[in-house]
Design an enzyme around this catalytic site. Structure first.
Site, short mmCIF file in Angstrom:
data_model
loop_
_atom_site.label_atom_id
_atom_site.label_comp_id
_atom_site.label_asym_id
_atom_site.label_seq_id
_atom_site.Cartn_x
_atom_site.Cartn_y
_atom_site.Cartn_z
CG HIS A 186 26.27 -6.82 52.16
ND1 HIS A 186 25.85 -7.74 51.21
CD2 HIS A 186 27.40 -7.33 52.69
CE1 HIS A 186 26.71 -8.76 51.18
NE2 HIS A 186 27.66 -8.53 52.06
CG HIS A 187 27.10 -4.97 45.59
ND1 HIS A 187 26.01 -5.04 44.76
CD2 HIS A 187 28.05 -4.30 44.89
CE1 HIS A 187 26.28 -4.45 43.61
NE2 HIS A 187 27.52 -3.99 43.67
CB SER A 188 23.52 -9.16 49.37
OG SER A 188 23.31 -8.61 50.66
CG ASN A 220 22.97 -7.24 43.40
OD1 ASN A 220 23.82 -6.38 43.23
ND2 ASN A 220 22.52 -7.57 44.62
CB VAL A 249 30.93 -6.60 47.04
CG1 VAL A 249 31.10 -5.27 46.33
CG2 VAL A 249 31.81 -7.67 46.38
#
Length: 505
Positions: free
Chosen positions: A171-173, A357, A56
């Site tokens: 990057h979603h991380s 997150n 993601v």
């Protein structure tokens, strides 16, 4: 074109709709590199939630009210972004464990400035379409994992809304929406007073978890008994929601509709990213007229827009009712965390900010129907959201994902993550932005339009507030929604109809 290749000029891939050349610009002298000592930096483990975000990416389109000044932008970024450790880190494997390792970062490696090809006339003819084409092409370009996974793209030509455009791909991380909004706001200033941070909207009365039953304000046996019973309702609703979540991961799948692919093996379909500005004052007017919340209005208006689109496209009668489900990521931090985190960064305490997150998930049903009264969509949404607030679903879904990841490994966790999205139809989120005009890195901000790619749903919806407007942003599978501009029109028409009905109350 890839920002991570480090070359001064690269030919654009043939699949790119917009013919461009890319040329990274050098930052100002003395600010081109962050010199973090990697040998002494503590290597934090990559959180379970971050590991689930492997496919993601977050894409944020920011309209600017002035032409791009790259030296000013570069200076601000080089001085501000190091306060966020994730922007200086890459993922490495040590003793079988995935950890964050800090590295030296050259700002110039993360800045991409497309230069128009002399034979390309698309921008002059339709600049809005050119920006849309450019953002759509980003998902085809891999990022260099030997560097931190973020980059800034700048399109220095005017559109119908902005003088220039900045596109951020992350990057979603590295973080969720709250983390990135915190970072953006800490790098911004008030347009009215550049010496202070932008003002945020008034904090809601409730500062704790949305699912925590409120204590009775009056004394007596009956209010106390009702408060105690609310905990039994909370426990029952939680069991029902968790059971439905587990069933969704295992076998419970939304039926095929106009909004869903029949083949769920395509995890990252080609996408278009489009947005439309709506009046935040109109949303608040509806909220006050019906005595509900802003999220109630947004969910109800979304149901109205999807219903309008569905029944027009399908040709079904108005008596038909379709039920589909969405994945709603929920920030597990307190409602005051955004302003608190921004203030902590400003005071030099960025290490104490809850980065990364911190998300749980809610399976939120959408009911599609043609109602004679437009306000029926809002009332139905309020009833659904009130029910979801009386549940610990968001906490259990987060903990269940982490537990599966720890017990069975990344593959099992990724399987859960994939099934949750593949068996539902829509992703839906909303974010709060500044309440006043903002300057970001020396440039006035006209709008903020975040979105994501890397999940299998054909339709991903975001709402982002900023000043007196709220953006509805759609990330659509272009094969399923070839007429996505019509879907945007349906959102605008639905909001107008709901507002007209509310004004008659």
């Amino acid at each position: 074109m890839d920002a991570s290749n480090g070359s001064s000029s690269a030919a654009a891939p043939q699949s790119r709709p917009l013919s461009i050349r890319t040329k990274p610009r050098a930052p100002a002298a003395g600010t081109d590199e962050w010199t973090t000592n990697d040998s002494t930096a503590e290597k934090e483990p990559v959180s379970p939630t971050a590991r689930l975000m492997e496919p993601v990416y977050i894409v944020v389109t920011i309209g600017l009210g002035s032409p791009l000044d790259l030296p000013v932008f570069t200076t601000h970024m080089a001085s501000g972004l190091p306060r966020y450790s994730r922007f200086q880190s890459i993922q490495v494997t040590e003793d079988g464990n995935l950890r964050w390792a800090r590295v030296k970062v050259k700002v110039e490696d993360h800045i991409v400035v497309p230069t128009l090809d002399p034979v390309a006339v698309a921008v002059a003819a339709n600049p809005d379409q050119s920006v849309e084409d450019y953002v759509a092409s980003l998902f085809t370009l891999p990022m260099d994992r030997s560097r931190p996974l973020w980059e800034f793209h700048f399109l220095n030509f005017p559109t119908s809304e902005a003088t220039s455009t900045a596109i951020i791909r992350v990057h979603h991380s590295l973080g969720d929406g709250m983390s990135l909004m915190t970072l953006l706001m800490s790098s911004a200033s008030s347009a009215a007073d550049p010496t202070r941070l932008p003002a945020m909207p008034k904090q809601p009365e409730r500062t704790g978890a949305i699912y925590a039953p409120r204590r009775p304000r009056s004394s007596g046996a009956m209010p106390f008994l009702g408060w105690v019973c609310s905990y039994f309702v909370l426990a029952w609703n939680t069991m029902v929601d968790v059971a439905a979540f587990i069933a969704t991961m295992m076998f419970l799948r939304d039926p095929h509709t106009l909004f869903k692919r029949s083949d769920d093996t395509v995890f990252n379909p080609p996408r278009r990213f489009v947005h439309r500005s709506l009046s935040l004052d109109d949303v608040k007017f509806i909220k006050n007229a019906i005595n509900c919340t802003v999220n109630d209005v947004l969910v109800g208006a979304t149901s109205a827009a999807l219903s309008r689109y569905y029944f027009r496209k399908s040709g079904n009668s108005n008596s038909d009712k379709i039920r589909l489900r969405s994945v709603l990521p929920v920030n597990l931090r307190s409602t005051t965390s955004l302003q608190t985190n921004v203030n902590m960064i400003e005071s030099g305490k960025s290490d104490d900010v809850a980065w990364g997150n911190q998300l749980g998930y809610i399976i939120l049903p959408f009911h599609l129907a043609m109602h004679d009264d437009p306000l029926a969509y809002i009332r139905k949404a309020k009833k659904t959201l009130d029910r979801k607030k009386s549940s610990l679903e968001v906490v259990f879904t987060c903990k269940m994902s982490e537990l599966f990841l720890k017990m069975f490994g990344v593959k099992a966790g990724a399987f859960i993550f994939r099934r949750m999205f593949a068996n539902t139809t829509i992703s839906f989120t909303s974010m709060i932005g500044p309440a006043e005009q903002t300057n970001w890195c020396g440039h006035p901000v006209v709008f903020i339009a975040p979105s994501v790619y890397g999940v299998p749903q054909a339709l991903i919806m975001h709402y982002q507030s900023y000043c007196s407007t709220i953006k509805v942003i759609l990330s659509v599978d272009k094969e399923i929604f070839p007429d996505y501009s019509q879907l945007l029109d349906d959102f605008a028409v639905s909001f107008r109809c709901i507002k007209d009905a509310a004004s008659k109350l």
